[in-house]
Design an enzyme around this catalytic site. Structure first.
Site, mmCIF file in Angstrom:
data_model
loop_
_atom_site.group_PDB
_atom_site.id
_atom_site.type_symbol
_atom_site.label_atom_id
_atom_site.label_comp_id
_atom_site.label_asym_id
_atom_site.label_seq_id
_atom_site.Cartn_x
_atom_site.Cartn_y
_atom_site.Cartn_z
ATOM 1 N N SER A 147 0.876 -1.178 0.000
ATOM 2 C CA SER A 147 0.000 0.000 0.000
ATOM 3 C C SER A 147 0.908 1.221 0.000
ATOM 4 O O SER A 147 2.072 1.140 0.417
ATOM 5 C CB SER A 147 -0.851 0.009 1.275
ATOM 6 O OG SER A 147 -1.436 1.289 1.488
ATOM 7 N N TYR A 162 -2.341 -1.061 10.475
ATOM 8 C CA TYR A 162 -2.373 -1.283 9.019
ATOM 9 C C TYR A 162 -1.087 -0.794 8.360
ATOM 10 O O TYR A 162 -0.452 -1.521 7.584
ATOM 11 C CB TYR A 162 -3.591 -0.561 8.428
ATOM 12 C CG TYR A 162 -3.803 -0.797 6.950
ATOM 13 C CD1 TYR A 162 -4.490 -1.926 6.494
ATOM 14 C CD2 TYR A 162 -3.309 0.098 6.003
ATOM 15 C CE1 TYR A 162 -4.689 -2.141 5.130
ATOM 16 C CE2 TYR A 162 -3.509 -0.120 4.639
ATOM 17 C CZ TYR A 162 -4.194 -1.230 4.212
ATOM 18 O OH TYR A 162 -4.391 -1.444 2.867
#
Ligand code: NAD
Length: 263
Positions: A147, A162
């Protein structure tokens, strides 16, 4: 070989985790369209079935929780037994975690769940795929979903899990590249920016919800390309990294983010 032929995946077998939705579904479609047989793995058996049966080429669905070592082992075994080989593995499954939680009130339970799926799940998938590829001796491609949050911290309050997991994925890809290179296995990552999928309870899709709408507006304002990504925008990168066109690329994560990280 003519350059466009380098991108063809005919005769190859691919595995995609988290294939039942969003980015994983787009990867499964792209690999299938490029000629690969595709094993669609997901913790949600019915969505994996639905995607596998929608593909034109050979495909199968496998119910797997990527955070469970035995299930990941069985996922690769089933791929080998039904497709006969494994050339390409996308370690893609991931969750957003409880986005209502903010550090330091965030719970260890939420941290552990996100790390187990988003980081340990990638490691387990890569390990089982690499074992199968090494045993076969014909090399392969392993592609992890990272990401933009593997490179920077978030701009909204967060529990911290995350982005830590995704930073781990980016460095896992770097770390395993020299170990796998002698086996002719390339490992790379794809770091998406913001894409409309079911992640985070579909936060980026629910435009009826005022918080979602504001979040999307803020993202689009800060994204040089001026819009949220469409999963179709990831298909070309997926096929490239899975194909012979990327034979000399390893250890790197390709960022597909409409320019978010560029400034
Ligand atoms: P999504 O929720 O649409 O799809 C995720 C899929 O993974 C679902 O089908 C879900 O059932 C499956 N899954 C969840 N936990 C699993 C587990 N333990 N084992 C196996 N499958 C499991 O979300 P998405 O956006 O397509 O997410 C795919 C990947 O992309 C994730 O790793 C996510 O972190 C990453 N990502 C997404 C974005 C984005 O903006 N959507 C941005 C950057 C990275």
């Amino acid at each position: 070989m003519a350059v466009l032929d380098l991108f063809k995946l005919d005769g190859k077998a691919a595995l995609v985790t988290g294939a039942g939705s969003g980015i994983g579904r787009a990867y499964a479609q792209a690999l299938s369209e490029a000629g690969a047989a595709v094993a669609c793995a997901d913790i949600d058996a019915s969505s994996a079935e639905e995607v596998a049966s929608s593909l034109n080429g050979k495909a199968l669905a496998i119910e797997t929780d990527v955070s469970d070592e035995n299930q990941v082992h069985r996922m690769v075994e089933q791929t080998l037994s039904e497709l006969g080989r494994l050339d390409i593995a996308f370690a893609n499954a991931g969750i957003g975690g409880d986005i209502e939680q903010v550090f330091p009130e965030a719970t260890l339970e939420n941290w552990q769940k996100v790390i187990d799926i988003n980081l340990t799940g990638v490691w387990l998938t890569a390990r089982e795929a690499a074992r199968a590829m090494i045993e076969r001796g014909e090399g392969g491609k392993i592609i992890a979903t990272a990401s933009i949050y593997g490179f920077v911290g978030g701009f909204a309050p967060s529990p911290g899990a995350y982005n830590s997991a995704k930073g781990g994925v980016v460095n896992l890809v770097r770390d395993l590249a020299p170990t796998l290179a002698p086996h002719r296995i390339n490992i790379s990552g794809i770091a998406p920016g913001f894409f409309r999928t079911n992640i985070g309870g579909g936060l980026l899709m629910d435009l009826e919800n005022e918080i979602s709408r504001q979040f999307v507006e803020e993202i689009e304002r800060r994204t040089p390309m001026g819009k949220i990504g469409d999963v179709e925008d990831l298909k070309g990168t997926a096929v490239y990294l899975a194909s012979d066109a990327a034979n000399y690329l390893t250890g790197h994560t390709v960022v597909v983010d409409g320019g978010w990280l560029a400034w």
